[in-house]
Design a protein around this motif. Sequence first.
Motif, PDB file in Angstrom:
ATOM      1  N   UNK A 173       1.238  -1.583  -0.078  1.00  0.00           N
ATOM      2  CA  UNK A 173       0.428   0.102   0.187  1.00  0.00           C
ATOM      3  C   UNK A 173       0.541   1.211   0.006  1.00  0.00           C
ATOM      4  N   UNK A 174       1.975   1.190  -0.365  1.00  0.00           N
ATOM      5  CA  UNK A 174       3.307   1.864  -0.139  1.00  0.00           C
ATOM      6  C   UNK A 174       3.791   2.239  -0.728  1.00  0.00           C
ATOM      7  N   UNK A 175       4.858   3.015  -1.662  1.00  0.00           N
ATOM      8  CA  UNK A 175       6.001   3.323  -2.327  1.00  0.00           C
ATOM      9  C   UNK A 175       6.715   4.441  -2.161  1.00  0.00           C
ATOM     10  N   UNK A 176       7.613   4.503  -3.103  1.00  0.00           N
ATOM     11  CA  UNK A 176       8.393   5.625  -2.625  1.00  0.00           C
ATOM     12  C   UNK A 176       9.253   6.368  -3.445  1.00  0.00           C
ATOM     13  N   UNK A 177       9.178   7.605  -4.143  1.00  0.00           N
ATOM     14  CA  UNK A 177       9.902   8.040  -4.988  1.00  0.00           C
ATOM     15  C   UNK A 177      11.252   8.682  -3.954  1.00  0.00           C
ATOM     16  N   UNK A 178      12.576   8.301  -5.150  1.00  0.00           N
ATOM     17  CA  UNK A 178      13.555   8.885  -4.486  1.00  0.00           C
ATOM     18  C   UNK A 178      14.229  10.090  -5.133  1.00  0.00           C
ATOM     19  N   UNK A 179      15.149  11.678  -4.382  1.00  0.00           N
ATOM     20  CA  UNK A 179      16.008  12.261  -4.601  1.00  0.00           C
ATOM     21  C   UNK A 179      16.706  11.888  -6.067  1.00  0.00           C
ATOM     22  N   UNK A 180      17.452  10.820  -5.445  1.00  0.00           N
ATOM     23  CA  UNK A 180      18.352  11.005  -6.762  1.00  0.00           C
ATOM     24  C   UNK A 180      18.624  10.177  -8.004  1.00  0.00           C
ATOM     25  N   UNK A 181      18.023  10.989  -8.618  1.00  0.00           N
ATOM     26  CA  UNK A 181      17.194  10.273  -9.682  1.00  0.00           C
ATOM     27  C   UNK A 181      19.127   9.193 -10.577  1.00  0.00           C
ATOM     28  N   UNK A 182      19.688   9.981 -10.097  1.00  0.00           N
ATOM     29  CA  UNK A 182      21.154   8.422 -10.585  1.00  0.00           C
ATOM     30  C   UNK A 182      21.222   7.157  -9.318  1.00  0.00           C
ATOM     31  N   UNK A 183      21.061   7.189  -8.434  1.00  0.00           N
ATOM     32  CA  UNK A 183      21.293   6.743  -7.453  1.00  0.00           C
ATOM     33  C   UNK A 183      20.154   5.487  -6.667  1.00  0.00           C
ATOM     34  N   UNK A 184      19.169   5.437  -7.835  1.00  0.00           N
ATOM     35  CA  UNK A 184      18.142   5.447  -7.036  1.00  0.00           C
ATOM     36  C   UNK A 184      17.795   3.962  -7.953  1.00  0.00           C
ATOM     37  N   UNK A 220       2.411   7.191  -1.318  1.00  0.00           N
ATOM     38  CA  UNK A 220       3.128   7.653  -1.834  1.00  0.00           C
ATOM     39  C   UNK A 220       4.051   8.790  -1.777  1.00  0.00           C
ATOM     40  N   UNK A 221       5.749   8.268  -1.609  1.00  0.00           N
ATOM     41  CA  UNK A 221       6.198   9.219  -0.549  1.00  0.00           C
ATOM     42  C   UNK A 221       7.542   9.777  -1.615  1.00  0.00           C
ATOM     43  N   UNK A 222       7.084  11.239  -1.769  1.00  0.00           N
ATOM     44  CA  UNK A 222       8.516  11.686  -2.565  1.00  0.00           C
ATOM     45  C   UNK A 222       9.340  12.581  -1.538  1.00  0.00           C
ATOM     46  N   UNK A 223      10.441  11.565  -1.373  1.00  0.00           N
ATOM     47  CA  UNK A 223      11.556  12.331  -1.023  1.00  0.00           C
ATOM     48  C   UNK A 223      12.250  13.245  -1.921  1.00  0.00           C
ATOM     49  N   UNK A 224      11.817  14.759  -1.553  1.00  0.00           N
ATOM     50  CA  UNK A 224      12.838  15.867  -2.616  1.00  0.00           C
ATOM     51  C   UNK A 224      12.891  14.974  -4.168  1.00  0.00           C
ATOM     52  N   UNK A 225      11.853  14.709  -4.142  1.00  0.00           N
ATOM     53  CA  UNK A 225      11.576  13.369  -5.593  1.00  0.00           C
ATOM     54  C   UNK A 225      12.027  14.670  -6.920  1.00  0.00           C
ATOM     55  N   UNK A 226      11.988  15.243  -7.075  1.00  0.00           N
ATOM     56  CA  UNK A 226      12.398  16.853  -7.812  1.00  0.00           C
ATOM     57  C   UNK A 226      12.955  17.964  -7.532  1.00  0.00           C
ATOM     58  N   UNK A 227      13.909  17.874  -6.444  1.00  0.00           N
ATOM     59  CA  UNK A 227      15.039  18.494  -6.061  1.00  0.00           C
ATOM     60  C   UNK A 227      15.902  18.724  -7.032  1.00  0.00           C
ATOM     61  N   UNK A 228      16.571  17.049  -7.420  1.00  0.00           N
ATOM     62  CA  UNK A 228      18.115  17.130  -8.704  1.00  0.00           C
ATOM     63  C   UNK A 228      17.475  17.448  -9.720  1.00  0.00           C
TER      64      UNK A 228
END
Lengths: 271, 531
Positions: B352-363, B436-444
Motif C-alpha cells: 500500500x506504500x511506495x517511495x520516490x527518492x531524490x537522486x535520479x542516478x542512485x535509485x 506514495x512518499x516523494x522524498x525530495x523527488x524533484x529537487x535534483x
Amino acid sequence: MSRNLIIGAGLTLFFTALAALSFLWTPYDIELLDIPNRLMTPGGAHLLGTDHFGRDILSMIMMGARTSIAVALVAVGIGMGLGVPLGLWAAARHGSLLDDLIMRGNDLVFAFPSLVIAILITAVFGPSAINAIIAIGIFNIPVFARLTRSAALPLWERDFIRAARVCGKSSARISAEHILPNITNLMIVQGTIQFSLGILAEAALSYIGLGAQPPTASWGRMLADAQTLVSLAPHVALIPGFAILLTVLGLNLLGDGLRDWLDPKIRVVRT
Amino acid sequence: MSLLSIKGLSVQIGGTPVLQGIDLEIAPGQITAITGESGSGKSMTALAVMGLLPQGAAARGQIMLDGTDILQTPEAALCGMRGNTMGMVFQEPMTALNPVQTIGAQVAETILMHEKVAKTEARARASAMLERVGLQVGPHRYPHELSGGQRQRVVIAMAIAMRPKLLIADEPTTALDVTTQARILELLQGLVDEFGMGMLLITHDLAVVADVADQIAVMQHGRIVETSATADLLRNMRHPYTKALFAASTHAVQLPEAQVDEPLLQVQNVVRDYPVKRVSLFGPRPVFRALDDVSFTVGRGERIGLVGESGCGKSTLTRAILGLEPVQGGSITLDGAPVLQGGKPDLALRRKMQVVFQDPYGSFNPRHRVDRLITEPFFLLDNPPKGAARDQAIVKALTDVGLPAEAAGKYIHEFSGGQRQRLAIARALIVEPDLIIFDEAVSALDVSVRAQVLDLIADLCRKRPLAYLFISHDLSVVRSITDRVMVMQAGKIVEQGETEAVFADPQHPYTQSLIAAAPKLPELAHAADAL
C-alpha cells in the motif's frame, strides 16, 4: 585496453595453455629417469635440458603448471565461496553482534602468518596437494570477506537498495540480486591477485617439501631439488624460477589491467 | 570600461562544440549572472575564464581580464592570477576545504602563495578576512566543526583574501538551506559593493538571479540566447527560451479537488533516537533525538507536504514511515496496521506504500534493465503477473508516465535525469499503492523538467485518487502540489495546516523566517503565454 592487460592476459594464457597441453601430450614422460643424459643444457633433443635424474625439464614445467594452477584455483575458489557470502552477511547485518563475530573471526585468521599456519596444517595432516589447497584456501577467506563487506556497506546506503527494501525483499535476496552484481568487478580483480599469491604459496610449500609429493611435478620442488646444483647447472634452477616469476607477474598485470578496465569511473568516461 | 570582456568564445571538446560564440562583458562592482539548465555551458564558461578548461578542449575567441587575454596566457602566469586577480567559490562547501587544516591556515595559505609576507601577518589578515565574511567562530577551527553555511563563508574568505578583481561563484548557494542561502547572497552582494569586484554568478535558480544580479545572461545549448540588465530582462523577455525558463520556474500545477475520507497513515507521538559517540568510557551512551513527538495523519486521497531545512528529521521520518528503521516511541500505522512489527515488515502492508527518492542516478541498480527495475514491487504481490500480463503491466506503467514502451529493454544509464524520475514514479505506481512518499523527488531536476514531472503527478491524481507525502525543501514546489503542509524544525512539527493558509499567514516564527528567506521571482506578465 591497456598494455598491462594485454601482457598479463598473454602470460596467463600461455601458462594455462601449457598446463592444458600437458593433459594430452608432453615431450617426455616425467617419470622416466635417464641418468646417462642428466644435466643436459637447453637445446638439442631436450628443449630446456634435463635435471639431475635426466628428466625432461620442459615436460616437468608443463606438469608443474598444472599443479600450481589447480592448487591456486581451488584455493581461490574456497576463499571466494566462503568469504564472499560471509562478507555479504556481515554487511547486511552491519553493526550487529553477528557482524562483529564474523569480522573478529576474520581478524583472528589474519593475525597468524599465513605460511606458518599452512606449514602447521600440512605438518599435522601430512604433506599433500590437497592439504596445501586447504591451507592456502583458508587464508583467502578473510581477504574476500573483508573486501566484500567494505564494498557492500556503501551500497546499502544507496537509494536503489532502499527501494528494494520498500518492496519487502529480504536482506539475503537483496544481497544476491543487487549487491553481488555491483561488486563482481572488484571480486574478479581480487581473485586474480589472490590467484597469483596462491601460486607463490604453493611453490613455497612445495619448496619446503610440504606440497604435492613426488612423482607429481611441482615448480617449488624443482627449485628445491636444483639448489645444490646451481653452480653446476644453473638452468635447472633458473627455468622453474622464471616459470614462477612470469606466471605471478602475468597474473598481477592482469589484475591491475582488469581493475583499470572495469573501474566504473573510467567506464563512465567511455560510455 | 569593462573588467572582463569575452568576445566570440567557442570551445570544442573532442570535436563536439560545447560553447559557441559567447560574448559577455562584466563591469567592476557589478554582478552578472549566467543562468540556464544543466548542460547549457554555464560552468564551462566559468572554467574558460579561469583558464581551467579540461584537457582536449580547444578554445577560440578572446577572454580579456583586466587587459590580459586568458587564452593566450601560459599556465604558469595563470597560476599567479588564480586566487589573486580572480577568485572562485564552488558549489559544494563540504568538499572544497581541506579537512585536516584549520580554516585560518587555509585562508592564510592563499595569501602566502601570492604575496611575500611573514606567516604571522598572513594569519592576522586571514583572521580579519574570516571576520569580514561574518564567521562567528575563530580561525583555529577545523572544517568538520562548521555548518554548511559557515564553510561556504570560509570558501568565500579564501576566494577574496587577495581582493580579486573578479569573483566567480559557481552555484554558491545550491547546496545550502534557504535561510542560509539568503545570508550568503547578502554577504556576496556586500563584498561586491565594498571591494568594487566584478562578480560572475552561475546559478540555475532564477529567483536567486532576479534577486541579486545586475545583468543576466541566459544560456541554452552552449550559446547565450539573451543578455540584458535584470530589470529590463524581467520586464521584456525577447527569446522564447527565456520565457519558457521563467514560466517553468513559476509553474503552478492544477491539482484536482482532493477526496479525503478515512485516515490512511497515522503517525502518533513518534520518537526516534540515534546513539551518538560516547563521552565517557562507562557512562550511558548519549542519544540524538531526530524525531521528537511527531504526530500527524494523512487521509486517503490527501496530498500533504513536509518542508524543513536539512537535518530537521525529514529523511528520518521517511525511513520510519517506510518501516525501514524502528522507532523508540509512539506508533506509525497504515490502514490501522503498524508498519513495522517485531522488526519484520508486513508484505501486505508494504504493497500500500511506495517511495520516490531524490537522486535520479542512485535509485536504480545500474546492472538491471528497465523492465526488471520497474517490476521490482511485484515481489510484494502473492500472484505477480507473468508472461503477457507482465509485459502489459510494464507497457501500461511506462505509458502512464509518458515514456515509450521500448524503454523496457534499456539500461538506466541511457536515460536523462527527468526520465529516470519518471521511471521511479512508474516503479512506485506499478502495484497501485494507496500512499506514495516523494522524498525530495524533484529537487535534483532542472526547472523545465521539474515542471513536467509535477504536471505528471497532478495528471496521475486526476486518473485515480492518490495520497502522497511530498517532502521538499523548496517551498514554491510544495505550495503548488499539496493540499496541506507541515513545517518541521529540529525533529518537531512546528506548524501544520491548509497549504494556502500557512503560506499566506504563517503563525510560527520559523515558518515566517523560511517564507521570508525564500527568494521570489517578481510577478511576470509575459511568462504565462510562453507555455
